[in-house]
Design an enzyme around this catalytic site. Structure first.
Site, PDB file in Angstrom:
ATOM      1  N   ASP A 266       2.068   2.962  -2.069  1.00 38.75           N
ATOM      2  CA  ASP A 266       1.006   1.983  -1.911  1.00 38.75           C
ATOM      3  C   ASP A 266       1.451   0.596  -2.347  1.00 38.75           C
ATOM      4  OD1 ASP A 266       0.658   1.772  -4.708  1.00 38.75           O
ATOM      5  OD2 ASP A 266      -0.764   3.434  -4.733  1.00 38.75           O
ATOM      6  N   LEU A 267       0.573  -0.364  -2.156  1.00 38.14           N
ATOM      7  CA  LEU A 267       0.897  -1.771  -2.372  1.00 38.14           C
ATOM      8  C   LEU A 267       1.498  -2.042  -3.741  1.00 38.14           C
ATOM      9  CD1 LEU A 267       0.536  -4.755  -1.249  1.00 38.14           C
ATOM     10  CD2 LEU A 267      -1.629  -4.765  -2.504  1.00 38.14           C
TER      11      LEU A 267
END
Length: 317
Positions: A133-134
């Site tokens: 994820d980010l």
């Protein structure tokens, strides 16, 4: 002797002439599924290829198709967006250190910078094996073969993912027990994770977490469920492949022999081994030649042992 004329056969009794079968067929015993062929040609992953077919972007023998329920053979003419498919390369894989701030999608609806916008220009079209994820960083496997991606993401492959995780709090063995046994969050069951408490560092603690599933935000959600907040998450290995000494933004191709051995590929043609290369500076990427984002070796004060996976021997100077 004269031939006798045969009485005409009623139309209702006539049998239609057998049609010559097209090269493209729905018979699963012949050829391969069209989405599989597209994935092997590096167009996209198998699932993404199915969506592209449904969007009408694929033509087989002059006909636009809208269903992936079709088998094709090498005799068929396949066009993607009006262009012939490239000859499939042998399966290749790369190690990539994903920096914080990049999303693992080709396009982001929120306009955020992506992994694929920041890869070196000389890489062929690749897809990622799983995601980070980010706000997560570390090892992301890349491949030019959609079937390899699919194989490595299947639960039956059973490859473990190992993470170095920094949490805010003072976890004890009792705190981590539910995660080790397998925890259910909002009706979703998570398989048991291997969790070791490495060190307490002020208000934070460093953990090593190993899992085999890879559900969305699995580590973060599991830690939140036992009262811990993850403030750093770094993947250090995926199956037999290790992050090793890669720095944020660096890419390194895995030796073809290692790819064949680990994936059980027979007779795959060797591909040239590229040297590690840094991505150009992106909106949230690292600057070429930059030092790792962390200081003092690996997060938590420990260095990852061993060499970057993909090398069969010591690095030559």
């Amino acid at each position: 002797m004269t031939d006798k004329k045969r009485p005409p056969v009623p139309k209702s009794a006539r049998k239609p002439a057998p049609k010559k079968p097209d090269a493209a067929t729905a018979d699963p015993s012949k050829g391969d599924r069209i989405a599989k062929v597209l994935a092997r040609a590096g167009v996209a992953s198998r699932r993404e290829a199915e969506r592209m077919i449904e969007a009408g972007r694929v033509t087989v023998n002059g006909t636009v198709i809208d269903s992936p329920a079709l088998n094709v053979t090498p005799r068929d003419e396949i066009l993607f967006d009006g262009a012939p498919l490239a000859d499939p390369e042998p399966p290749r894989m790369w190690l990539y250190y994903k920096p914080i701030g990049l999303v693992t999608t080709e396009r982001d609806e929120k306009g955020r910078d992506t992994v694929f916008n920041n890869l070196p220009d000389d890489l062929p079209r690749v897809v990622s094996v799983g995601r980070l994820d980010l706000n997560s960083e570390g090892l992301l496997l890349l491949t030019n073969d959609g079937e390899v991606k699919r194989k490595l993401e299947l639960p039956s492959t059973g490859w473990s993912r190992k993470y170095r995780v920094r949490v805010n709090g003072r976890p004890t063995e009792d705190t981590l027990a539910p995660v080790r046994k397998g925890i259910t969050i909002d009706g979703e069951k998570f398989q048991p994770m291997s969790v070791s408490l490495d060190r307490q560092q002020g208000a934070n603690a460093w953990l090593t977490v190993t899992l085999r599933e890879g559900k969305n935000r699995e580590v973060r959600r599991a830690m939140e469920a036992v009262g811990l907040t993850v403030n750093r998450l770094l993947r250090v290995s995926y199956g037999p492949f290790q992050l090793g000494e890669l720095k944020p933004g660096e890419v390194e191709e895995i030796r073809q022999r290692v790819v064949r051995d680990q994936l059980g590929l027979e007779g795959a043609k060797p591909a040239p081994v590229r040297k590690r290369n840094e991505i150009p500076r992106g909106k949230n990427g690292s600057k070429p030649g930059a030092k790792p984002a962390h200081k003092g070796g690996r997060p938590g004060g420990k260095r990852s042992g061993g060499q970057p996976q993909g090398r069969s021997g010591p690095r030559k100077s």
